[in-house]
Write a protein that holds these residues in place. Sequence first.
Motif, PDB file in Angstrom:
ATOM      1  N   ALA A   1       0.821  -1.228   0.000  1.00  0.00           N
ATOM      2  CA  ALA A   1       0.000   0.000   0.000  1.00  0.00           C
ATOM      3  C   ALA A   1       0.851   1.274   0.000  1.00  0.00           C
ATOM      4  O   ALA A   1       0.574   2.237   0.706  1.00  0.00           O
ATOM      5  N   SER A   2       1.919   1.294  -0.808  1.00  0.00           N
ATOM      6  CA  SER A   2       2.794   2.480  -0.905  1.00  0.00           C
ATOM      7  C   SER A   2       2.256   3.540  -1.878  1.00  0.00           C
ATOM      8  O   SER A   2       2.567   4.716  -1.739  1.00  0.00           O
ATOM      9  N   PHE A   3       1.487   3.097  -2.879  1.00  0.00           N
ATOM     10  CA  PHE A   3       1.167   3.997  -3.994  1.00  0.00           C
ATOM     11  C   PHE A   3      -0.337   4.208  -4.170  1.00  0.00           C
ATOM     12  O   PHE A   3      -1.136   3.288  -4.026  1.00  0.00           O
ATOM     13  N   ASP A   4      -0.688   5.471  -4.535  1.00  0.00           N
ATOM     14  CA  ASP A   4      -2.094   5.811  -4.864  1.00  0.00           C
ATOM     15  C   ASP A   4      -2.450   5.343  -6.276  1.00  0.00           C
ATOM     16  O   ASP A   4      -3.585   4.976  -6.552  1.00  0.00           O
ATOM     17  N   ARG A   5      -1.475   5.430  -7.161  1.00  0.00           N
ATOM     18  CA  ARG A   5      -1.678   5.049  -8.558  1.00  0.00           C
ATOM     19  C   ARG A   5      -0.438   4.306  -9.039  1.00  0.00           C
ATOM     20  O   ARG A   5       0.685   4.651  -8.659  1.00  0.00           O
ATOM     21  N   ILE A   6      -0.657   3.319  -9.925  1.00  0.00           N
ATOM     22  CA  ILE A   6       0.462   2.590 -10.530  1.00  0.00           C
ATOM     23  C   ILE A   6       0.218   2.513 -12.037  1.00  0.00           C
ATOM     24  O   ILE A   6      -0.902   2.225 -12.473  1.00  0.00           O
ATOM     25  N   LEU A   7       1.287   2.774 -12.796  1.00  0.00           N
ATOM     26  CA  LEU A   7       1.236   2.551 -14.234  1.00  0.00           C
ATOM     27  C   LEU A   7       2.161   1.390 -14.585  1.00  0.00           C
ATOM     28  O   LEU A   7       3.342   1.408 -14.233  1.00  0.00           O
TER      29      LEU A   7
ATOM     30  N   ALA B   1       3.484  -8.418  -9.287  1.00  0.00           N
ATOM     31  CA  ALA B   1       4.456  -7.836  -8.358  1.00  0.00           C
ATOM     32  C   ALA B   1       4.028  -6.455  -7.866  1.00  0.00           C
ATOM     33  O   ALA B   1       4.282  -6.086  -6.709  1.00  0.00           O
ATOM     34  N   CYS B   2       3.376  -5.690  -8.725  1.00  0.00           N
ATOM     35  CA  CYS B   2       2.969  -4.322  -8.354  1.00  0.00           C
ATOM     36  C   CYS B   2       1.714  -4.294  -7.480  1.00  0.00           C
ATOM     37  O   CYS B   2       1.547  -3.381  -6.662  1.00  0.00           O
ATOM     38  N   ALA B   3       0.844  -5.281  -7.655  1.00  0.00           N
ATOM     39  CA  ALA B   3      -0.484  -5.261  -7.015  1.00  0.00           C
ATOM     40  C   ALA B   3      -0.456  -5.000  -5.507  1.00  0.00           C
ATOM     41  O   ALA B   3      -1.228  -4.160  -5.005  1.00  0.00           O
ATOM     42  N   PRO B   4       0.406  -5.675  -4.711  1.00  0.00           N
ATOM     43  CA  PRO B   4       0.376  -5.458  -3.258  1.00  0.00           C
ATOM     44  C   PRO B   4       0.771  -4.035  -2.850  1.00  0.00           C
ATOM     45  O   PRO B   4       0.413  -3.591  -1.759  1.00  0.00           O
ATOM     46  N   THR B   5       1.507  -3.322  -3.707  1.00  0.00           N
ATOM     47  CA  THR B   5       1.997  -1.990  -3.320  1.00  0.00           C
ATOM     48  C   THR B   5       0.972  -0.887  -3.598  1.00  0.00           C
ATOM     49  O   THR B   5       1.233   0.281  -3.327  1.00  0.00           O
TER      50      THR B   5
ATOM     51  N   PHE C   1      -9.331  -7.040  -7.056  1.00  0.00           N
ATOM     52  CA  PHE C   1      -9.293  -5.985  -8.088  1.00  0.00           C
ATOM     53  C   PHE C   1     -10.542  -6.060  -8.961  1.00  0.00           C
ATOM     54  O   PHE C   1     -11.077  -7.141  -9.196  1.00  0.00           O
ATOM     55  N   GLU C   2     -10.969  -4.889  -9.453  1.00  0.00           N
ATOM     56  CA  GLU C   2     -12.095  -4.849 -10.411  1.00  0.00           C
ATOM     57  C   GLU C   2     -11.690  -4.001 -11.612  1.00  0.00           C
ATOM     58  O   GLU C   2     -10.869  -3.081 -11.498  1.00  0.00           O
ATOM     59  N   LEU C   3     -12.271  -4.327 -12.768  1.00  0.00           N
ATOM     60  CA  LEU C   3     -11.955  -3.638 -14.017  1.00  0.00           C
ATOM     61  C   LEU C   3     -12.880  -2.438 -14.189  1.00  0.00           C
ATOM     62  O   LEU C   3     -14.108  -2.574 -14.147  1.00  0.00           O
ATOM     63  N   LEU C   4     -12.300  -1.249 -14.360  1.00  0.00           N
ATOM     64  CA  LEU C   4     -13.071  -0.033 -14.628  1.00  0.00           C
ATOM     65  C   LEU C   4     -13.142   0.194 -16.141  1.00  0.00           C
ATOM     66  O   LEU C   4     -12.348  -0.378 -16.896  1.00  0.00           O
TER      67      LEU C   4
ATOM     68  N   LEU D   1      -7.495  -0.927 -13.498  1.00  0.00           N
ATOM     69  CA  LEU D   1      -7.874  -1.903 -12.459  1.00  0.00           C
ATOM     70  C   LEU D   1      -7.897  -1.194 -11.100  1.00  0.00           C
ATOM     71  O   LEU D   1      -6.895  -0.598 -10.702  1.00  0.00           O
ATOM     72  N   ARG D   2      -9.048  -1.283 -10.423  1.00  0.00           N
ATOM     73  CA  ARG D   2      -9.129  -0.641  -9.088  1.00  0.00           C
ATOM     74  C   ARG D   2      -9.048  -1.692  -8.005  1.00  0.00           C
ATOM     75  O   ARG D   2      -9.702  -2.738  -8.084  1.00  0.00           O
ATOM     76  N   LYS D   3      -8.264  -1.401  -6.971  1.00  0.00           N
ATOM     77  CA  LYS D   3      -8.198  -2.282  -5.803  1.00  0.00           C
ATOM     78  C   LYS D   3      -9.403  -1.993  -4.925  1.00  0.00           C
ATOM     79  O   LYS D   3      -9.621  -0.845  -4.530  1.00  0.00           O
ATOM     80  N   LYS D   4     -10.199  -3.019  -4.666  1.00  0.00           N
ATOM     81  CA  LYS D   4     -11.460  -2.812  -3.932  1.00  0.00           C
ATOM     82  C   LYS D   4     -11.188  -2.345  -2.503  1.00  0.00           C
ATOM     83  O   LYS D   4     -10.154  -2.689  -1.915  1.00  0.00           O
TER      84      LYS D   4
END
Length: 447
Positions: free
Chosen positions: A325-331, A370-374, A407-410, A444-447
């Motif tokens: 949970a380090s980041f608000d947004r990830i690309l 790898a990015c998802a948990p952050t 995660f859900e798809l926007l 993809l939004r983290k619920k």
Amino acid sequence: MSTVGNSPRWLAVTALAKIKNGAYSNLQLNQLINDHEMDRRDINLLTNMVYGVIQHRLTLEYWLTPFVRHPGKLDPWVRELLLSALYQWQYLDKIPQRAVFNETIEIAKVKGHPGIRRFVTGVLHQMDRSGLPKFDAIQDADERLSVTYSMPKWLIEELRRQLGADKMVSILASLNQPAKQSLRVNPAVSTVEDVTNALVNAGLTVEASAVSPLGLVASDGQAINTEAMRYGMFTVQDESAQLVVPAMDLRPGDHVLDACAAPGGKTTQIAAALDPEQGGEVVALDIHDKKVKLISQNAARLHVADRVAATALDARKVATEFKPASFDRILVDAPCSGIGLIRRKPEIRYEKQLSDSLNLQKIQLAILTACAPTLKKGGIMTYSTCTILQQENQDVIDQFLASHPDFELLTTPTANHLKADRKTRTLTIYPDDYLSDGFFIACLRKK
């Protein structure tokens, strides 16, 4: 040596032989343009010939084959000389055939021995007398399409399977049209109006992009040689690529990860939307130190270095280097086959196989995983590629969602409501849609 040695046709043959041997077309061209004094007309002819021969190589080789007994034994430069003569003769209607043949023979004379000059002269005259072989002589339908559009058969088969025959042919035809000179205005220091005025005053013709609100399409000159470019008022970026960052729905104070960032086009676009005084920052990763330097240089040129932290790291190791949970947004602008870029980088069509897409799919999925948990809860992870193949796009997203129920798809948004009637939440821009690069974007939004 004759001045023929500095002519655009001579330089094109030199470049083509090196590119066929593995050099990158854009780097070769830039080097030749920098090393030789040429006016705009000569630069245009050189660029047109190099990209044109690469683009139409399978077609040109089909035409050449009946006139050369042992094509494998030809010196590489002689082969490229004959292919470039064919290209000019068949595709550049403003250059008379006589001029093409005369200069081709002159290059053969200066660059080779008398036997090569006689050989080249004989081949050109034989082509002129006999005429070139027709495409309808090719029995196999896919082979005929491959030669007509100079595209590999595997890509033709795959696009037909995924998109149907009509869309496949439309894409193939569009990929051989010239690439536009697309620019993205840098809102950190300028506006669309100011950049337009600066380029028009420098003698260019400028149109607003139909794809991106910050996009401009320039012609009648080189935008990269202007003062506006040097001041960082804009950067060169395809119209489709400009859609990725707005889809992230950034806020000024966001802490953002750009996981596969080099050379930094999207990093600097993210940075321009952030406010360092509110804590806004983008952490930009690349696996190679040299490319990390490139990100930093681009950030400095575009006046956003105060909100960019460029670091060398393999994106597959993100979860071990950054806290949850380090980041608000990830690309995740993932490494991909680049099939959507064929108009801009024509050699891609001959270098890639379907197996490349399947191998890349594993890497793409590993980076997302790898990015998802952050990512913080409620945060958005945007996935993009510059390919149009389902294996690297929708298939990757489907597999990621199947193993990440959190995660859900926007629906991917665009300011200009592009393809608003599409059935999918993801967005695919095909090369024939707007004559921009092929691109895929999923949010993809983290619920």
